[in-house]
Design a protein around this motif. Structure first.
Motif, mmCIF file in Angstrom:
data_model
loop_
_atom_site.group_PDB
_atom_site.id
_atom_site.type_symbol
_atom_site.label_atom_id
_atom_site.label_comp_id
_atom_site.label_asym_id
_atom_site.label_seq_id
_atom_site.Cartn_x
_atom_site.Cartn_y
_atom_site.Cartn_z
ATOM 1 N N MET A 161 66.955 29.476 1.562
ATOM 2 C CA MET A 161 66.256 29.247 0.604
ATOM 3 C C MET A 161 65.561 30.705 0.157
ATOM 4 N N LYS A 162 65.861 31.193 -0.959
ATOM 5 C CA LYS A 162 65.289 32.451 -1.226
ATOM 6 C C LYS A 162 63.980 32.370 -1.805
ATOM 7 N N THR A 163 63.065 33.366 -1.561
ATOM 8 C CA THR A 163 61.792 33.364 -2.089
ATOM 9 C C THR A 163 61.512 34.751 -2.795
ATOM 10 N N ASP A 164 60.323 34.821 -3.547
ATOM 11 C CA ASP A 164 60.163 36.213 -4.252
ATOM 12 C C ASP A 164 59.018 36.753 -3.289
ATOM 13 N N PHE A 165 58.847 36.548 -2.130
ATOM 14 C CA PHE A 165 57.985 37.143 -1.205
ATOM 15 C C PHE A 165 58.681 38.223 -0.537
ATOM 16 N N THR A 166 57.722 39.313 -0.477
ATOM 17 C CA THR A 166 58.134 40.803 0.238
ATOM 18 C C THR A 166 57.591 40.729 1.569
ATOM 19 N N ILE A 167 58.140 41.046 2.886
ATOM 20 C CA ILE A 167 57.643 41.090 3.962
ATOM 21 C C ILE A 167 57.764 42.551 4.488
ATOM 22 N N LEU A 168 56.797 43.516 5.026
ATOM 23 C CA LEU A 168 56.925 44.573 5.548
ATOM 24 C C LEU A 168 56.918 44.373 7.104
ATOM 25 N N ILE A 169 57.988 44.804 7.915
ATOM 26 C CA ILE A 169 58.139 44.783 9.293
ATOM 27 C C ILE A 169 57.996 45.878 9.703
ATOM 28 N N ALA A 170 57.023 46.116 10.585
ATOM 29 C CA ALA A 170 56.750 47.446 11.301
ATOM 30 C C ALA A 170 56.748 47.532 12.777
ATOM 31 N N LEU A 224 53.070 44.001 -1.464
ATOM 32 C CA LEU A 224 53.630 43.100 -0.078
ATOM 33 C C LEU A 224 52.620 41.582 -0.217
ATOM 34 N N ASP A 225 53.368 40.773 0.479
ATOM 35 C CA ASP A 225 52.914 39.723 0.560
ATOM 36 C C ASP A 225 52.255 39.278 1.939
ATOM 37 N N LEU A 273 43.254 46.605 6.167
ATOM 38 C CA LEU A 273 42.242 45.573 6.034
ATOM 39 C C LEU A 273 41.222 46.113 5.241
ATOM 40 N N ASP A 274 40.751 47.407 5.320
ATOM 41 C CA ASP A 274 39.827 47.675 4.462
ATOM 42 C C ASP A 274 40.138 47.984 3.048
ATOM 43 N N ARG A 275 41.396 48.190 2.772
ATOM 44 C CA ARG A 275 41.715 48.479 1.083
ATOM 45 C C ARG A 275 42.236 47.129 0.773
ATOM 46 N N ILE A 276 42.977 46.286 1.390
ATOM 47 C CA ILE A 276 43.560 45.059 1.038
ATOM 48 C C ILE A 276 43.106 44.029 2.084
ATOM 49 N N PRO A 277 41.940 43.392 2.122
ATOM 50 C CA PRO A 277 41.269 42.682 2.970
ATOM 51 C C PRO A 277 42.213 41.165 2.856
ATOM 52 N N THR A 278 42.701 40.908 1.695
ATOM 53 C CA THR A 278 43.567 39.671 1.515
ATOM 54 C C THR A 278 45.002 39.458 1.810
ATOM 55 N N LEU A 279 45.462 40.848 2.448
ATOM 56 C CA LEU A 279 46.830 40.920 2.880
ATOM 57 C C LEU A 279 46.992 40.243 3.961
ATOM 58 N N PRO A 280 47.839 39.151 4.036
ATOM 59 C CA PRO A 280 48.105 38.688 5.659
ATOM 60 C C PRO A 280 48.921 39.575 6.564
ATOM 61 N N ILE A 281 48.433 39.749 7.889
ATOM 62 C CA ILE A 281 48.939 40.579 8.651
ATOM 63 C C ILE A 281 49.242 39.654 10.101
ATOM 64 N N ILE A 282 50.476 39.774 10.354
ATOM 65 C CA ILE A 282 50.880 39.087 11.781
ATOM 66 C C ILE A 282 51.131 40.347 12.816
ATOM 67 N N VAL A 283 50.109 40.098 13.772
ATOM 68 C CA VAL A 283 50.385 41.162 14.889
ATOM 69 C C VAL A 283 51.411 40.563 16.049
ATOM 70 N N HIS A 284 52.520 41.186 16.159
ATOM 71 C CA HIS A 284 53.495 40.690 16.911
ATOM 72 C C HIS A 284 53.558 41.663 18.235
ATOM 73 N N THR A 285 52.943 41.168 19.236
ATOM 74 C CA THR A 285 52.939 42.038 20.379
ATOM 75 C C THR A 285 52.915 41.293 21.687
ATOM 76 N N HIS A 286 52.805 42.009 22.876
ATOM 77 C CA HIS A 286 52.318 41.392 23.978
ATOM 78 C C HIS A 286 50.748 41.262 24.145
ATOM 79 N N PHE A 287 50.357 40.204 24.198
ATOM 80 C CA PHE A 287 48.735 40.018 24.034
ATOM 81 C C PHE A 287 48.314 40.813 25.126
ATOM 82 N N LEU A 288 48.622 40.921 26.345
ATOM 83 C CA LEU A 288 47.869 41.559 27.310
ATOM 84 C C LEU A 288 47.632 43.212 27.036
ATOM 85 N N ASP A 289 48.632 43.769 26.267
ATOM 86 C CA ASP A 289 48.587 45.287 26.035
ATOM 87 C C ASP A 289 47.597 46.042 25.325
#
Length: 122
Positions: A1-10, A50-51, A72-88
């Motif tokens: 399923m193709k979407t028009d959403f753009t994701i930035l992966i860092a 970015l979406d 978040l200060d400049r784009i407070p509505t931009l969803p951010i998923i933090v992908h990490t080891h929780f304890l770090d």
């Protein structure tokens, strides 16, 4: 399923970036990649909108909370998923309320895709 959403992966790890890119492209998303905080800022503020951002807070040139606060200060509505080891990491309680956390572990890519779909597609 193709979407028009753009994701930035860092992510600091090139192999993780490329793996997540393959997974998200196969799920129908357009993907940009960043290997450090400077690139995240550049792509977030000087690129087509970015979406969503999938962010490893261990980027080489920033601490995780700093880059989150900047975005978040400049784009407070931009969803951010933090992908990490929780304890770090520790984040201030304001930041924690504004982002989604997905723990890095063996099968986290399936959970990550689920969260991306829920966030962008409802």
């Amino acid at each position: 399923m193709k979407t028009d959403f753009t994701i930035l992966i860092a992510d600091r790890n090139r192999n993780v970036r490329l793996f997540l890119q393959r997974e998200m492209v196969s799920a129908g998303f357009q993907v940009l990649l960043a290997e450090n905080a400077r690139e995240v800022i550049k792509m977030t503020f000087h690129h087509d909108p970015l979406d969503l951002i999938i962010l490893d807070p261990d980027l080489p040139d920033s601490d995780g909370s700093n880059i989150l606060d900047t975005v978040l200060d400049r784009i407070p509505t931009l969803p951010i998923i933090v992908h990490t080891h929780f304890l770090d990491h520790t984040f201030d309680s304001n930041t924690v309320k504004k982002v989604i956390f997905v723990e890095k572990r063996g099968v986290s890519v399936e959970r990550l895709k689920q969260v991306v779909h829920e966030t962008l597609l409802g």
